[in-house]
Enzyme design. Sequence first.
Site, PDB file in Angstrom:
ATOM      1  N   CYS A  19      10.689   5.269 -10.812  1.00  0.00           N
ATOM      2  CA  CYS A  19      12.107   4.888 -11.016  1.00  0.00           C
ATOM      3  C   CYS A  19      12.725   4.280  -9.935  1.00  0.00           C
ATOM      4  O   CYS A  19      12.356   4.382  -8.819  1.00  0.00           O
ATOM      5  CB  CYS A  19      12.911   5.654 -11.987  1.00  0.00           C
ATOM      6  SG  CYS A  19      12.785   7.431 -11.389  1.00  0.00           S
ATOM      7  N   GLY A  51      10.106   0.051 -11.896  1.00  0.00           N
ATOM      8  CA  GLY A  51      10.075   0.703 -13.085  1.00  0.00           C
ATOM      9  C   GLY A  51      10.428  -0.479 -14.040  1.00  0.00           C
ATOM     10  O   GLY A  51      11.349  -1.195 -14.045  1.00  0.00           O
ATOM     11  N   ASN A 127      15.550   9.743  -8.852  1.00  0.00           N
ATOM     12  CA  ASN A 127      14.069   8.975  -8.737  1.00  0.00           C
ATOM     13  C   ASN A 127      13.425  10.037  -7.890  1.00  0.00           C
ATOM     14  O   ASN A 127      13.928  10.899  -6.931  1.00  0.00           O
ATOM     15  CB  ASN A 127      14.276   7.485  -7.674  1.00  0.00           C
ATOM     16  CG  ASN A 127      13.184   7.347  -7.126  1.00  0.00           C
ATOM     17  OD1 ASN A 127      13.177   6.882  -5.849  1.00  0.00           O
ATOM     18  ND2 ASN A 127      12.128   7.302  -7.923  1.00  0.00           N
ATOM     19  N   GLY A 128      12.268  10.307  -8.517  1.00  0.00           N
ATOM     20  CA  GLY A 128      11.423  11.315  -7.996  1.00  0.00           C
ATOM     21  C   GLY A 128      10.847  12.134  -9.034  1.00  0.00           C
ATOM     22  O   GLY A 128      10.927  11.936 -10.344  1.00  0.00           O
ATOM     23  N   TYR A 291       2.836   0.089  -0.055  1.00  0.00           N
ATOM     24  CA  TYR A 291       2.696  -0.593  -1.501  1.00  0.00           C
ATOM     25  C   TYR A 291       3.919  -0.746  -2.327  1.00  0.00           C
ATOM     26  O   TYR A 291       4.317  -1.793  -2.738  1.00  0.00           O
ATOM     27  CB  TYR A 291       1.660   0.058  -2.312  1.00  0.00           C
ATOM     28  CG  TYR A 291       1.185  -0.146  -3.446  1.00  0.00           C
ATOM     29  CD1 TYR A 291       0.348  -1.253  -3.634  1.00  0.00           C
ATOM     30  CD2 TYR A 291       1.770   0.537  -4.846  1.00  0.00           C
ATOM     31  CE1 TYR A 291       0.049  -1.639  -4.933  1.00  0.00           C
ATOM     32  CE2 TYR A 291       1.478  -0.022  -5.976  1.00  0.00           C
ATOM     33  CZ  TYR A 291       0.395  -1.026  -6.052  1.00  0.00           C
ATOM     34  OH  TYR A 291       0.166  -1.380  -7.472  1.00  0.00           O
ATOM     35  N   SER A 332       1.411  -7.980  -1.706  1.00  0.00           N
ATOM     36  CA  SER A 332       2.005  -6.966  -0.758  1.00  0.00           C
ATOM     37  C   SER A 332       0.980  -6.737   0.491  1.00  0.00           C
ATOM     38  O   SER A 332       1.519  -6.347   1.439  1.00  0.00           O
ATOM     39  CB  SER A 332       1.974  -5.632  -1.549  1.00  0.00           C
ATOM     40  OG  SER A 332       1.089  -5.127  -2.104  1.00  0.00           O
ATOM     41  N   ASP A 394      -6.758  -5.865   1.608  1.00  0.00           N
ATOM     42  CA  ASP A 394      -5.927  -5.368   0.447  1.00  0.00           C
ATOM     43  C   ASP A 394      -4.996  -4.166   1.121  1.00  0.00           C
ATOM     44  O   ASP A 394      -5.519  -3.625   2.349  1.00  0.00           O
ATOM     45  CB  ASP A 394      -6.574  -4.694  -0.789  1.00  0.00           C
ATOM     46  CG  ASP A 394      -5.817  -4.852  -2.100  1.00  0.00           C
ATOM     47  OD1 ASP A 394      -4.568  -5.206  -2.131  1.00  0.00           O
ATOM     48  OD2 ASP A 394      -6.542  -4.586  -3.220  1.00  0.00           O
ATOM     49  N   CYS A 488       5.092  11.823   4.303  1.00  0.00           N
ATOM     50  CA  CYS A 488       4.055  12.489   3.533  1.00  0.00           C
ATOM     51  C   CYS A 488       2.918  11.741   3.326  1.00  0.00           C
ATOM     52  O   CYS A 488       3.034  10.365   3.010  1.00  0.00           O
ATOM     53  CB  CYS A 488       4.750  12.877   2.263  1.00  0.00           C
ATOM     54  SG  CYS A 488       3.735  13.488   0.979  1.00  0.00           S
TER      55      CYS A 488
END
Length: 502
Positions: A19, A51, A127-128, A291, A332, A394, A488
């Site tokens: 989201c 989202g 969000n998360g 991404y 992307s 890619d 992360c």
Amino acid sequence: MCEPMLHGENEESGLRHYCGVFGAVAIEPWPTELDIPHIITLGLVGLQHRGQESAGIVTTTGEEGRFITKKGMGLVEQIFKNEDMIRLKGNMGIGHTRYSTMGGSELINIQPFVVNTAHGKIAVAHNGEIVNAPELRHKLLKSGVGLSTDSDSELITQFLTHPPSCGEPNGANWVNRIKSMMKVATLSYALLIMYKDVIYAVRDPFGNRPLSIGKILPPSFKSMDLVPDENVEGFVVGSETCSFHTIGAKFYRDVLPGEIVEISKSGIKSCGIVPRPNEQLPAFCIFEYVYFARADSIFESQMVYTARQRCGRQLALEAPADADIVSTVPESATPSAVEYAKTVGLPYTEIFSKNRYIGRTFIQPTTRLRQLGVAKKFGPLTDNFDGKRIVLIDDSIVRGNTMQALVKLLKKYGAKEVHVRVASPPIKYPCYMGINIPTKQELIANRIPLEDLPQHLCADSVKYLSIEGLVKAVQEGIQDNGQAVGHCTACLSGDYPVKLDW
């Protein structure tokens, strides 16, 4: 021999964000002339890539604490009509656009959530994903709190209704309530919490999900850099800065990891930072760069497009190929492909025309149509690659079905060789912090050994960017301004920011 595509999947079965959140506050005097509901709607449209299943907006005039809500299933522009804009008129508000988890695509789970507290209503957009959600759910149910949804975002909302241990002798103390919540839910969240005439913008202590603040500028100013603070018309806060441009807002700064920022008609005020346990480094999701984020967004003082360029340059240094042209899987990966070509000294050439009007496919009536899924989305520009050796860039490979189909398509239409290069490392592990990644068994990096991948994808060679190379490329352009920097990489390395209890 090339393995066939799994018939039950299509080109949309990759990574998905859960989201995006967006809020807006008009500066005084109130009532404002700013069209707050339209600003929030356009902000959510700018975050639609995060989202696409549902969205919601909650607004308020701010003084009496009355909230006006509109929610619905579908895309933002399908949900909010002109009559909704009139009804949602207010001085401030927050919004949310959502991709649900399994079993959660229902109206009841659409955010922002609105609940009553001892001091009045609050609205919360999240969000998360809370990594210790089962533990928190059990704790709330055991204490007698009823839950009406299967969303972990409701857990945050319910914990915010609890008074802090220090008490509230002088009335509601929302900063301490938020800090108490942050101690039991370490990650992952970017939150907007609206109460009366204030929006609190909050990031978890690891800063895993992005959240940025912007200033709404008068349309009469031609330069975004020359607007005095006294001419600012309001403030916005959102998951990505790309959502600021269409509403005439200028990026101001990121909400820092663990920070609580109060945004009101009077301005922006930091209310403190909750530290990370054991002085660990931040853990901002590195896949936002790879991404998820739009290329024109800014994170950590750098544009996503530029970071992707550096990933392409690093990939070229680590994995060059003997070929004639370099191209991309739009879109992307394009910045990485252009920089890869520049670094190895080969021409960059477009080889696919992407059909941007292909929506998400929920019904595939026959096996033949399923197998033609990629052909519906990508048209080969045959004159550009017939008889040539191609380096195909890619940004990531998840299950491998799309890449396999693209390589077969290129060879069917005359490509002499196809060398696949991936501007991120292999995805091997699930994410528990807000990204929907297929199961570990579905990920191609766990199913097919790297040495067998070229045969599986029908390619002449396949190579990935290393984890060290990705981190180097991303962090090279960060201006830390004295702040700790960390990312992360759990889905790549299995090294999670916090210990998981399962």
